[in-house]
Motif scaffolding. Sequence first.
Motif, PDB file in Angstrom:
ATOM      1  N   ARG A 183       0.761  -1.235  -0.176  1.00 55.33           N
ATOM      2  CA  ARG A 183      -0.001  -0.135  -0.162  1.00 55.33           C
ATOM      3  C   ARG A 183       0.713   1.334  -0.003  1.00 55.33           C
ATOM      4  N   LEU A 184       0.923   2.477  -1.098  1.00 53.77           N
ATOM      5  CA  LEU A 184       1.934   3.332  -1.063  1.00 53.77           C
ATOM      6  C   LEU A 184       0.337   4.186  -0.894  1.00 53.77           C
ATOM      7  N   ALA A 185       0.248   5.349   0.125  1.00 52.29           N
ATOM      8  CA  ALA A 185      -0.294   6.977   0.491  1.00 52.29           C
ATOM      9  C   ALA A 185       0.431   8.431   0.487  1.00 52.29           C
ATOM     10  N   VAL A 217      -5.052   2.498  -8.335  1.00 56.01           N
ATOM     11  CA  VAL A 217      -5.326   3.553  -7.941  1.00 56.01           C
ATOM     12  C   VAL A 217      -6.639   4.737  -7.544  1.00 56.01           C
ATOM     13  N   VAL A 218      -5.854   4.685  -6.374  1.00 54.67           N
ATOM     14  CA  VAL A 218      -7.225   5.473  -5.146  1.00 54.67           C
ATOM     15  C   VAL A 218      -7.610   6.479  -5.350  1.00 54.67           C
ATOM     16  N   PRO A 219      -7.926   7.488  -5.444  1.00 56.44           N
ATOM     17  CA  PRO A 219      -7.817   9.236  -5.031  1.00 56.44           C
ATOM     18  C   PRO A 219      -9.248   9.932  -3.344  1.00 56.44           C
ATOM     19  N   VAL A 220      -8.586  10.376  -3.044  1.00 52.02           N
ATOM     20  CA  VAL A 220      -8.934  10.907  -2.259  1.00 52.02           C
ATOM     21  C   VAL A 220      -9.075  11.826  -1.176  1.00 52.02           C
ATOM     22  N   THR A 221     -10.126  12.278  -1.519  1.00 52.59           N
ATOM     23  CA  THR A 221     -10.158  14.134  -1.543  1.00 52.59           C
ATOM     24  C   THR A 221     -11.189  14.805  -0.377  1.00 52.59           C
ATOM     25  N   VAL A 229      -1.157  -4.142  -5.831  1.00 48.46           N
ATOM     26  CA  VAL A 229      -0.169  -2.622  -4.864  1.00 48.46           C
ATOM     27  C   VAL A 229      -1.229  -1.832  -5.753  1.00 48.46           C
ATOM     28  N   ARG A 230      -2.040  -1.021  -4.018  1.00 48.76           N
ATOM     29  CA  ARG A 230      -2.617  -0.135  -4.025  1.00 48.76           C
ATOM     30  C   ARG A 230      -1.834   1.872  -3.570  1.00 48.76           C
TER      31      ARG A 230
END
Length: 450
Positions: free
Chosen positions: A296-298, A359-363, A329-330
Amino acid sequence: MSAEDGTYHALLARHDAMRLRRQMLSSGGFPDADGGSGGGLRGPAGQPYDGAADQRIIMRDLDLVAPFEELIAHLYQALFTRHPSLRSLFPAEMAFQQAHLARAFWFLLEHLDRPDQITATFTQLGRDHRKLGVRPAQYAAFETALCEAMRIRAGEHWTAELEQAWVRMVRFGVTAMVRGAEAALHEPPCWQATVTAHRLCGPDLAVLRVRPHETFRYRAGQYTALESARLPHTWRPYYLAGEPGRDGELEFHVRCTGPGGVSEALVRHTAVGDRIRLGPPKGNLALGEEPTGELRLAAWDTGWAAMKALLQELEGRLRPASEHRVGRVRLFLGADALSDLYDTEYLSEVERSRPWLTVVPVTGGTPGEGVYDRLARAVTRSRPAAAGRALLAGPPAMVQTVTAALTRAGLPADHVRHDPLPAGPRDLPGAVGDFGSAGSRMFQGQSIPA
């Protein structure tokens, strides 16, 4: 600088370092940085330096010299009065510098009973200090100014015991710094570079590409400090966004965080052909061995630069025939608003061509919750496997929030990797903040780059 000039300055620096080391190892000199007996100074009874004892003395009488802001103000006044030529090594505006020196003091004070941590941190600082033009012998002037400032702050309550404890503490760190500087004499103190591309991705965000004039070796996930010619002696840390060695150019993502600083100079007042300077690369983010479990990459905002470099390294390691063996890989990218997300075309292409990557965008966030809570929830939405790993890049508060969420969800703490978090005692008198950002002079800390 010519090759002859470079050789001369390297020899001069080595001469200064050797002279200061002789002073350190003489009677009454500096303690060995690792607290051991490997040729370093020993105490009056022949015992290794007792940092824990000095820690107790300093903490007992801390209120005599606190707050650190006033102690440090007196220190620099004494330093520049006695040695006016040293003023040119410092930025015109000293507030930022003074805050980071206070954080360095806190770091030393909190870790005196853990010498290995001081040695590791201050060895890196010594290497990094070379770019500032500080020569080893100038630490003696700093020490004298510190003693003068302590006598002013403590007044009639000053004691030789307290002053000597402070001096030994500072010398402990300086010994490691000098050794770090000596060990780095084979590399330039800093790297000159020319801007080859400057692309605005919004009103306050720029992607810069620069070409160093000499080989700049680093690994994916590291960061370096940048100095703009518009703000001499003022350095700020930024992640390197590209995989090392592709074309010799380096990529940086810079968000303008306010007026008058390095970020504004790089975003709004830098153009192709301009010169900047780079400090030595550093940082703890690394893929390590090829991942076999979930990764997990944040990242938050321009922390994406570090993840971009790591993904490029991961792609380079993999052969098409082996991609089926790659763990999932997330990549979680956080930003204040949808408009703050950038490099989206690159991300879309990478995700499309790599079936192992999501790829998970978070806003944004909901009213009443922390800025990074939504990102933390996204990262932990599916409970992480104990064998998985997580790499984080972003502001310290974001890293702390996500790390806490991951460990609560069951991921072992040693499976979460990030650059050093600032650490400072917020409940002690005179605390200025956390020891953590690049940009100081006599001491320079590490930070989570933006």
